[in-house]
Design an enzyme around this catalytic site. Structure first.
Site, mmCIF file in Angstrom:
data_model
loop_
_atom_site.group_PDB
_atom_site.id
_atom_site.type_symbol
_atom_site.label_atom_id
_atom_site.label_comp_id
_atom_site.label_asym_id
_atom_site.label_seq_id
_atom_site.Cartn_x
_atom_site.Cartn_y
_atom_site.Cartn_z
ATOM 1 N N ARG A 115 29.810 -2.740 -20.966
ATOM 2 C CA ARG A 115 29.464 -2.740 -19.549
ATOM 3 C C ARG A 115 29.664 -4.101 -18.870
ATOM 4 O O ARG A 115 29.459 -5.144 -19.480
ATOM 5 C CB ARG A 115 28.010 -2.293 -19.367
ATOM 6 C CG ARG A 115 27.785 -0.835 -19.748
ATOM 7 C CD ARG A 115 26.309 -0.477 -19.708
ATOM 8 N NE ARG A 115 26.116 0.960 -19.904
ATOM 9 C CZ ARG A 115 26.044 1.542 -21.109
ATOM 10 N NH1 ARG A 115 26.132 0.803 -22.205
ATOM 11 N NH2 ARG A 115 25.878 2.850 -21.205
ATOM 12 N N HIS A 212 35.923 3.135 -30.953
ATOM 13 C CA HIS A 212 34.668 3.843 -30.701
ATOM 14 C C HIS A 212 34.499 5.049 -31.613
ATOM 15 O O HIS A 212 34.162 6.137 -31.154
ATOM 16 C CB HIS A 212 34.582 4.271 -29.229
ATOM 17 C CG HIS A 212 33.198 4.181 -28.662
ATOM 18 N ND1 HIS A 212 32.107 4.726 -29.285
ATOM 19 C CD2 HIS A 212 32.728 3.588 -27.535
ATOM 20 C CE1 HIS A 212 31.024 4.504 -28.558
ATOM 21 N NE2 HIS A 212 31.376 3.797 -27.485
ATOM 22 N N ASP A 284 21.297 0.961 -28.878
ATOM 23 C CA ASP A 284 22.502 0.795 -28.062
ATOM 24 C C ASP A 284 22.534 -0.678 -27.666
ATOM 25 O O ASP A 284 22.421 -1.030 -26.500
ATOM 26 C CB ASP A 284 22.472 1.705 -26.840
ATOM 27 C CG ASP A 284 23.834 1.796 -26.152
ATOM 28 O OD1 ASP A 284 24.790 1.164 -26.647
ATOM 29 O OD2 ASP A 284 23.951 2.491 -25.128
ATOM 30 N N GLU A 357 30.790 -1.137 -33.053
ATOM 31 C CA GLU A 357 31.894 -1.538 -32.184
ATOM 32 C C GLU A 357 32.008 -3.070 -32.124
ATOM 33 O O GLU A 357 31.119 -3.743 -31.615
ATOM 34 C CB GLU A 357 31.665 -0.995 -30.775
ATOM 35 C CG GLU A 357 31.377 0.498 -30.718
ATOM 36 C CD GLU A 357 30.663 0.876 -29.440
ATOM 37 O OE1 GLU A 357 31.212 0.574 -28.346
ATOM 38 O OE2 GLU A 357 29.550 1.440 -29.513
#
Length: 392
Positions: A115, A212, A284, A357
């Protein structure tokens, strides 16, 4: 696409030949049970296919050049049985249906993985406004118009190597610079999925690519993967707000559910009352890797690992990047992903998998003290991640 019913074939039936009623020809399935013909199509005028990489030690990786996506990854379990350990779909139509089955399964993400706050950043005094696709933020380069939903040019250089190339024009999704990026997937003889990302630009820009894959090393995608044992070689992590944007702090994992320096089952802590876990509905988060020191990452050291006691499969991760995002499939089986049928017709439950990731830290263009993702003309972007599979 929500009512799609896949043709269920066991992974062990690798040599099975099926008669096609439509044209009288025979179709050979992959070891993972995929029909390559289900991936043959044209998207935006470009040919899409399924490419199969394999070695002589029971490893097979199937990749579509749509989004550079790993569709299946098969390795032997402790009993020698071929086991598909990544989530996904068994046809190209569901991958391309970004409305009814939106997903980043297995993709090569670009231009910018993770992000960017407010979908904007400043470079050389100029502010760039990016495509917003996640609560006002830019996620994975712009979502359904990011690289994970574009068609790469594909070239198999040998039976174990696939080279994927994409050209992104200046201004695409708001990013500056015309970028030519190459993702190379390689299956080695010692059961490693080796991934390199390289890129050049004609104008200073930012780039931060990753893979991913969603991993469940048990091969059982019907149950949450709470027994998967995770190790992360990181003393610190970057806390996030409720929109998953890093606050800018770097905090120690010591004494928190973020501490995976001693490997333990994800289920031991995924429902903790710790605010970071509660905000995300699981993991996350970006972990600050100890394998990155003095501006350089050591991709000869294990930065993270995942292990399934059910299958005996161990996956060790290596990267030259400063961070790894651990994502525990918090959105699977909820919201837009309820009742979506995947490979073998399965509906995935929440927390069925784990993503590891490699990356620059999320929102790093807006955090001047962090490793920056800038790329200038004349330079070459290089990122590397490798995933080694063995039996523990």
């Amino acid at each position: 696409m929500r009512n799609f019913k896949s043709f269920m074939i066991g992974a062990g039936m690798a040599t099975l030949l099926l008669s096609s009623c439509a044209n009288g020809t025979e179709t050979k399935l992959t070891v993972s049970g995929l029909d390559p013909a289900a991936f043959d199509t044209i998207i935006n005028g470009k040919t899409v296919k399924l490419y199969t990489l394999k070695n002589n030690n029971g490893m097979e990786v199937c990749i579509t050049n749509y989004g550079g996506r790993v569709v299946s990854l098969v390795v032997p379990d402790k009993n020698g049985q071929p086991t598909d350990v990544v989530l996904g779909f068994d046809n190209i139509h569901q991958y391309a249906d970004t409305l009814n089955s939106p997903t980043d399964y297995g993709s090569s993400v670009g231009r910018y993985a993770n992000r960017i706050k407010g979908s904007k950043f400043t470079l050389n005094g100029q502010e760039y406004q990016l495509k917003a696709n996640d609560n006002g933020n830019c996620l994975h380069g712009g979502g359904n118009t990011g690289w994970m939903n574009q068609v790469y040019d594909a070239e198999m250089t040998d039976e174990q190597t696939l080279k994927l190339t994409i050209t992104a024009e200046d201004g695409e999704n708001g990013f500056p610079g015309k970028v030519v990026a190459v993702t190379t997937y390689k299956v080695t003889d010692d059961n490693v999925l080796d991934i390199t990302w390289e890129a050049t630009t004609d104008k200073e820009t930012i780039i931060n690519q990753t893979n991913h894959n969603y991993y469940n090393l048990s091969g059982d995608f019907t149950q949450p993967g709470y027994d998967q044992v995770l190790y992360v070689n990181a003393d610190n992590f970057t806390p996030s707000d409720k929109l998953y944007i890093p606050t800018g702090e770097i905090k120690p994992v010591e004494g928190t559910p973020m501490d995976f320096r001693k490997a333990h089952a994800i289920g031991d802590s995924i429902k903790s009352a710790f605010d970071q876990i509660q905000n995300a509905g699981g993991y996350d988060h970006n972990f600050c890797l100890n394998t990155f020191k003095d501006g350089k990452g050591d991709d000869t050291q294990v930065c993270a690992s995942l292990y399934s006691p059910k299958s005996g499969i161990l996956m060790e991760m290596f990267t030259n990047e400063p961070g790894v995002q651990v994502y525990s499939g918090n959105f699977q089986g909820v919201g837009n992903e309820v009742n979506i049928h995947h490979k073998k017709g399965l509906v995935y439950p929440q927390h069925v998998s784990v993503c590891l990731e490699s990356q620059k830290y999320p929102d790093s263009p807006n955090k001047a003290d962090w490793v920056q993702p800038t790329l200038k003309p004349g330079e070459k972007y290089y990122s590397h991640a490798a995933y080694k599979f063995s039996i523990k």
